[in-house]
Motif scaffolding. Sequence first.
Motif: not given
Length: 353
Positions: A25-29, A47-48, A283-284
């Motif tokens: 989650r931190g990486l995605a942000l 976001i994906d 990415p998904v």
Amino acid sequence: MPSQAAAPGHAALKRAFIPELHGLRGLALALVVSFHLFGAGRVSGGIDVFLVISGFLFTGSLTRQAVETGRIALVRYFAKVGSRLIPAALVALLGVAVAMVLFLPQNHWFDILHQLLACTVFAENWQLIWMHADYAAAGGGTSPVQHFWSLAIQGQFYLVWPFVILGVVGLARGLAKIVRPRRVRNWFDPLNALLAFTATTSLASLAYANWLGSQDQIVAYFHTATRWWELGAGAILALVINRLPDLPQAKLIFGWLGLALVVSSGFLFDGAKLFPGPAALWPVGGALLVLYSSGAGRGSIAVVLNGPILHKLADISYPLYLWHWPIAVFTMRVFGWSQLNIGQAAAVLAVSI
């Protein structure tokens, strides 16, 4: 609601603890914010990844309740979701409203107020579709709440998904009672029924995203139905993760591959033109591989995702996401900048944090 033991045959519902999830989650942000500020608004794939995580987390917890007890504690569920999402969002929207009055001419207020209202009811994606607003990089003329489109889709998912789960599980159990042959009755196992429903609708959503993207990419980018398959992918993993074989060596490889897919997504694809079509499988799929690879042991991606920096970013991921975009937009508006250079982007990032 008191916890009950899982029904026989539903060991697959055992809670799967994924320590790497918080770091993901931190990486995605980090990817979203970095590409917004330093990448001229280029879509990162973050976001994906967020959508996959949401589908994974909420499907697991809600399905356990529905299958094990026949109910979902809806009041507690909505109170928990609302307390996490609404206060921080309202504060950010209030900040945007104040900045609008201070820095924008009155002829812009009507459109912004409409969007602020849409954001409060998690409908900003539909408002942008109605306006036929193209996804744009941050700028003085960009909507300061454009980024709420993804929160709107997640909010719609949080609102509807518990009732879908209850409906599918209830229907499966009802049909199982009237079907005589045992083999046929097994088809209506609640968990299998929910998996079949999620897989079918996710494939339909991906096909629709591919078709609509070829017809109108602007609408496809923001549309709830085209984004469902990304949430559905996480939901499917939640339903099958405890059935998958535990292969530490394979997990080690899958984890690093998944991490590479997530990080490279924004560099390799122009997501504004291609997502959420088949290209978003990059990415998904990466996010799914990362989640599956948990527990690979020494040498795994845990050394990256369980570090303090990504965990801290994950801790502030939601409010940082809310604030970085309007701060960038209004800063560029006030100073008359057409885009941010590295120093300016770093300053916006520091203020946002």
